[in-house]
Design a protein around this motif. Structure first.
Motif, PDB file in Angstrom:
ATOM      1  N   MET A 167      37.387  29.048  34.053  1.00 58.09           N
ATOM      2  CA  MET A 167      37.175  27.995  32.741  1.00 58.09           C
ATOM      3  C   MET A 167      38.474  27.655  32.493  1.00 58.09           C
ATOM      4  O   MET A 167      39.552  28.444  32.170  1.00 58.09           O
ATOM      5  N   MET A 168      38.745  26.422  31.994  1.00 58.46           N
ATOM      6  CA  MET A 168      39.870  25.907  31.386  1.00 58.46           C
ATOM      7  C   MET A 168      39.422  24.846  30.137  1.00 58.46           C
ATOM      8  O   MET A 168      38.578  24.340  30.232  1.00 58.46           O
TER       9      MET A 168
ATOM     10  N   PHE B 205      39.863  33.721  33.887  1.00 62.59           N
ATOM     11  CA  PHE B 205      39.360  33.718  35.216  1.00 62.59           C
ATOM     12  C   PHE B 205      38.130  34.342  35.149  1.00 62.59           C
ATOM     13  O   PHE B 205      37.732  35.591  34.206  1.00 62.59           O
ATOM     14  N   LEU B 206      37.262  33.891  35.747  1.00 66.99           N
ATOM     15  CA  LEU B 206      35.781  34.423  35.663  1.00 66.99           C
ATOM     16  C   LEU B 206      35.420  34.955  36.857  1.00 66.99           C
ATOM     17  O   LEU B 206      36.133  36.029  37.243  1.00 66.99           O
ATOM     18  N   GLN B 207      34.292  34.687  37.801  1.00 66.02           N
ATOM     19  CA  GLN B 207      33.957  35.324  39.018  1.00 66.02           C
ATOM     20  C   GLN B 207      34.981  35.155  40.083  1.00 66.02           C
ATOM     21  O   GLN B 207      35.571  34.219  40.176  1.00 66.02           O
ATOM     22  N   GLN B 208      35.183  36.262  40.661  1.00 69.66           N
ATOM     23  CA  GLN B 208      36.184  36.518  41.580  1.00 69.66           C
ATOM     24  C   GLN B 208      35.880  37.253  42.787  1.00 69.66           C
ATOM     25  O   GLN B 208      35.117  38.352  42.824  1.00 69.66           O
ATOM     26  N   GLN B 209      35.994  36.580  44.246  1.00 68.40           N
ATOM     27  CA  GLN B 209      35.473  37.027  45.406  1.00 68.40           C
ATOM     28  C   GLN B 209      37.033  36.988  46.221  1.00 68.40           C
ATOM     29  O   GLN B 209      38.205  36.748  45.836  1.00 68.40           O
TER      30      GLN B 209
ATOM     31  N   ARG C 289      34.969  23.850  34.114  1.00 67.62           N
ATOM     32  CA  ARG C 289      34.672  24.963  35.048  1.00 67.62           C
ATOM     33  C   ARG C 289      35.013  24.527  36.605  1.00 67.62           C
ATOM     34  O   ARG C 289      34.876  23.396  36.862  1.00 67.62           O
ATOM     35  N   LEU C 290      36.155  25.230  37.186  1.00 69.50           N
ATOM     36  CA  LEU C 290      36.228  24.731  38.564  1.00 69.50           C
ATOM     37  C   LEU C 290      36.691  26.002  39.416  1.00 69.50           C
ATOM     38  O   LEU C 290      36.801  27.103  38.858  1.00 69.50           O
TER      39      LEU C 290
END
Length: 256
Positions: A207-208, A196-200, A233-234
């Motif tokens: 990233m997978m 898990f990268l950036q989160q809002q 990335r998604l």
């Protein structure tokens, strides 16, 4: 006697003690941890320069083909100004800190704790350690549920050192490693890794890494050169939730 007590207190014997009492030891990333920090005076009067609270975990760093476990500070907070504590006096300070959104969640090898310390000049600094349980946000949990619905089992959760391009402010990322035990990807993939990268509030960047099971001639070379891995990335949004299983299935299927 007083001088003797001061000498003992300087090495931690009969010095002030700290004890953090949490109201909630289980919290979702982005929410608040609350509690009381209790300071109990020792045998002598002491000046406390700071009360500091740190949110800490451990992560793995590789160097020269060896793995080392390091401590990573997720956040550090000062919760008082300078004050003096008298012998046997008890003072309480309210604790309220927001868990950063990029805090790793508890699970597998990932343990997270709050460390409370007193900064006492010319003395051993007392400290207190309290483990907490960090839960995923709604979007994170939905992604984890969807992956497991596709037949994957969570095999390992671990924090590892990572280059700055793959992380935010912390020196590590948290990897969720899955293995397919049923469903359409059993026998097709060695493993599936999710970070898990950036989160809002309504979006989550992921990233997978899809690790295909090499087959046929050249499979050994493919394994050695990591040619059987795809990194992508998604972004998942709250709008994707009704169709999240299908979205992840189509992405994984495309690179399997």
């Amino acid at each position: 006697m007083s001088l003797f007590n001061k000498v003992l207190a300087s090495v931690g014997i009969g010095a002030a003690k700290v004890d953090t009492k949490l109201f909630n030891s289980q919290v979702i990333v982005g929410d608040q941890i609350t509690g009381i920090v209790e300071i109990r005076g020792g045998n002598v009067e002491q000046e406390i320069a700071d009360i500091y609270v740190s949110l800490i975990t451990t992560y793995i760093r590789e160097s020269d083909d060896k793995k080392y476990t390091k401590q990573g500070v997720i956040g550090q907070y000062r919760i008082s100004e300078k004050f003096t504590i008298s012998p046997n006096e008890v003072k309480e300070f309210p604790l309220s800190i927001t868990v950063p959104i990029d805090t790793p969640i508890s699970g597998g090898k990932t343990k997270i704790w709050i460390e409370t310390g007193l900064d006492i000049k010319n003395s051993v600094d007392p400290s207190d350690k309290d483990y907490i349980d960090i839960l995923p946000s709604k979007l994170m949990q939905e992604v984890l549920n969807a992956v497991q619905d596709l037949g994957f089992r969570l095999r390992e959760v671990e924090c590892e050192a990572a280059p700055s391009r793959l992380r935010a402010g912390l020196p590590f990322i948290q990897e969720f490693e899955f293995v397919a035990i049923s469903g359409p990807f059993r026998g097709k993939l060695d493993e599936l890794e999710i970070v898990f990268l950036q989160q809002q509030v309504n979006t989550l960047d992921i990233m997978m890494q899809i690790d295909r099971r090499a087959r046929g001639i050249g499979s050994f070379l493919a394994e050695r050169l990591s040619m059987d891995e795809t990194n992508l990335r998604l972004t998942v949004t709250t709008g994707d939730l009704p169709n999240l299983n299908n979205k992840l299935f189509e992405i994984i299927q495309r690179y399997s």
